[in-house]
Design a protein around this motif. Structure first.
Motif, mmCIF file in Angstrom:
data_model
loop_
_atom_site.group_PDB
_atom_site.id
_atom_site.type_symbol
_atom_site.label_atom_id
_atom_site.label_comp_id
_atom_site.label_asym_id
_atom_site.label_seq_id
_atom_site.Cartn_x
_atom_site.Cartn_y
_atom_site.Cartn_z
ATOM 1 N N GLY A 260 48.783 38.900 51.419
ATOM 2 C CA GLY A 260 48.244 40.203 51.061
ATOM 3 C C GLY A 260 49.214 41.353 51.149
ATOM 4 N N ASP A 261 50.486 41.068 51.400
ATOM 5 C CA ASP A 261 51.448 42.123 51.687
ATOM 6 C C ASP A 261 51.561 43.147 50.562
ATOM 7 O OD1 ASP A 261 53.696 43.207 53.363
ATOM 8 O OD2 ASP A 261 54.815 42.758 51.536
ATOM 9 N N ALA A 262 51.637 42.702 49.329
ATOM 10 C CA ALA A 262 51.956 43.608 48.228
ATOM 11 C C ALA A 262 50.817 44.562 47.879
ATOM 12 C CB ALA A 262 52.342 42.805 46.985
ATOM 13 N N ASP A 263 49.573 44.050 47.901
ATOM 14 C CA ASP A 263 48.469 44.874 47.406
ATOM 15 C C ASP A 263 47.179 44.763 48.211
ATOM 16 O OD1 ASP A 263 47.730 42.309 46.727
ATOM 17 O OD2 ASP A 263 47.948 42.593 44.565
ATOM 18 N N GLY A 264 47.183 43.962 49.266
ATOM 19 C CA GLY A 264 45.960 43.798 50.037
ATOM 20 C C GLY A 264 44.902 42.994 49.317
ATOM 21 N N LEU A 265 45.315 42.243 48.296
ATOM 22 C CA LEU A 265 44.372 41.429 47.518
ATOM 23 C C LEU A 265 44.831 39.969 47.547
ATOM 24 C CD1 LEU A 265 43.945 43.814 44.441
ATOM 25 C CD2 LEU A 265 42.300 43.434 46.301
ATOM 26 N N PRO A 266 44.675 39.291 48.677
ATOM 27 C CA PRO A 266 45.140 37.904 48.786
ATOM 28 C C PRO A 266 44.367 36.972 47.878
ATOM 29 C CG PRO A 266 43.777 38.484 50.673
ATOM 30 C CD PRO A 266 44.000 39.753 49.906
#
Length: 397
Positions: A280-286
């Protein structure tokens, strides 16, 4: 609250701790041993902070004597910033935990390329990734764990104590998730020998990875979809999956040795699994698959580690409170319900857009059985974002 020595030094120790205490936070996790990075630090002495590989203390000679690998020492370590932090925190009733980044160190990797991972083509293109199967790396990890514990911290929080995924700056080739995973597997002599000892045909696994990844690099269409054992078996064959699974023995035995070293110094280990952070690091949408179910990709066997480690850190980098709760629940089922779960949340973007969302996630993780909530990180978040924390901590399940 996760804090960095550079941020404390820039703002002032008392000022930082007073602010942290004002948020209602009862402990700080200080980066005692960290990796090189450049961070935007909105309220730091420098607005762009460069952090270097190494430790913020003088490495004890008795622990590293005779070892090939010794940690680089950070600037200002002779001033004993960790001791000063521990003393000032004690006055305020704040616990101090020591974050140790173990196997991510480009300084050591560039100086000793043979201790880094070797891909299926025989290349060592990831100098920051130290291989957990290499005997010198394992000895280094054990000594580093003991050294951090000796700083008088309540716990040693182990980061990057497992294999890491493929990391690169640029690629004009659209690698799919499974291709990138195959590309990340280490085929050094020590990894292949350990796999062979477990009955795996390591050379066949390497050849298959090289064939598949080489084909994509030559223009074949990349594989789509998440990396699961079933999908990987269909794509690369059972021997590759067996090789990937064999990596868990390497990680489990290393974690066991590190936990033992920490205990000998009178502290205890918190195993921090980075799977949720990666997802989820990039956008919080794993992606849909829960972090606990994907941990095997890094060689992390949560069932086995549950017998060795009492406390686990879970990076819950997701916008949706329900997803965060699901991740916590999956970890609890995997490591055992009697194990401590510490959930790491980011109080600001890209995961959290408001105080209400942060509060909802704190309620969710507490209801899911988390023992503690940690916030990452003091120096990275603007003050208005950090100001969300008191309200969030006041929440009940």
């Amino acid at each position: 609250m996760y804090v960095f020595v550079e941020d404390i030094r820039g703002e002032g120790l008392d000022k930082v701790l007073d602010r942290v205490a004002g948020y209602g936070v009862r402990g700080v996790t200080v980066a005692a041993a960290y990796h090189a990075t450049r961070d935007v630090t909105p309220h730091g002495q420098s607005r762009l902070t460069r952090r270097r590989d190494g430790v913020h203390f003088t490495p004890p000679e008795d622990l590293f004597d005779g070892l090939r690998l010794t940690p680089p020492v950070q600037e200002g370590a002779a001033e004993e910033p960790l001791a000063a932090l521990r003393q000032a925190a004690s006055v305020r009733g704040i616990a101090v935990h020591g974050l140790a980044v173990f196997l991510r160190n480009a300084t050591l990797g560039l100086a000793h390329p043979d201790v880094t991972v070797r891909d299926c083509f025989g290349d060592r293109g990831s100098p920051a990734d130290l291989c957990p199967a290499h005997p010198d790396v394992r000895a280094y990890a054990r000594a580093l764990a003991a050294a951090v514990a000796r700083q008088g911290v309540d716990t040693v929080v182990a980061d990057s104590l497992h294999f890491r995924g493929l990391d690169y700056d640029r690629s004009a080739v659209p690698l799919g998730p499974m291709d990138a995973y195959l590309f990340s597997l280490c085929f050094c002599d020590f990894c292949m020998r350990r796999a062979a000892d477990l009955g795996v045909d390591a050379e066949t696994a390497r050849e298959e990875c090289a064939r598949i990844v080489g084909g994509v690099l030559d223009g074949d269409p990349p594989a789509q979809g998440e990396v699961t054992r079933a999908a990987l078996t269909a794509y690369a064959g059972p021997e590759v999956v067996a090789y990937a699974r064999a990596r868990s023995e390497t990680v489990t035995s290393l974690v066991s040795a590190v936990a033992e070293a920490v205990a000998e110094e009178g502290s205890r280990l918190v195993f921090l699994d980075a799977t949720g952070a990666v997802k989820g690091d990039a956008d919080g949408l794993p992606a849909p698959c829960l972090a606990a179910h994907d941990a095997w990709q890094s060689g992390v066997d949560l069932l086995a580690l549950g017998d060795l480690v009492h406390s686990f850190g879970v990076c819950a980098y997701a916008r949706d409170p329900a997803r965060v709760a699901d991740d916590v629940g999956a970890y609890r089922r995997s490591v055992g319900r009697d194990r401590e779960i510490r959930v790491v949340l980011r109080p600001g973007p890209p995961d959290t857009d408001s105080a209400a969302r942060l509060a909802a996630k704190v309620r969710a993780v507490r209801a899911a059985g988390a023992r503690a909530v940690d916030f990452y990180a003091y120096g990275l978040a603007p003050f208005p974002v950090l100001d969300r924390i008191p309200e969030a901590l006041s929440q009940t399940p």
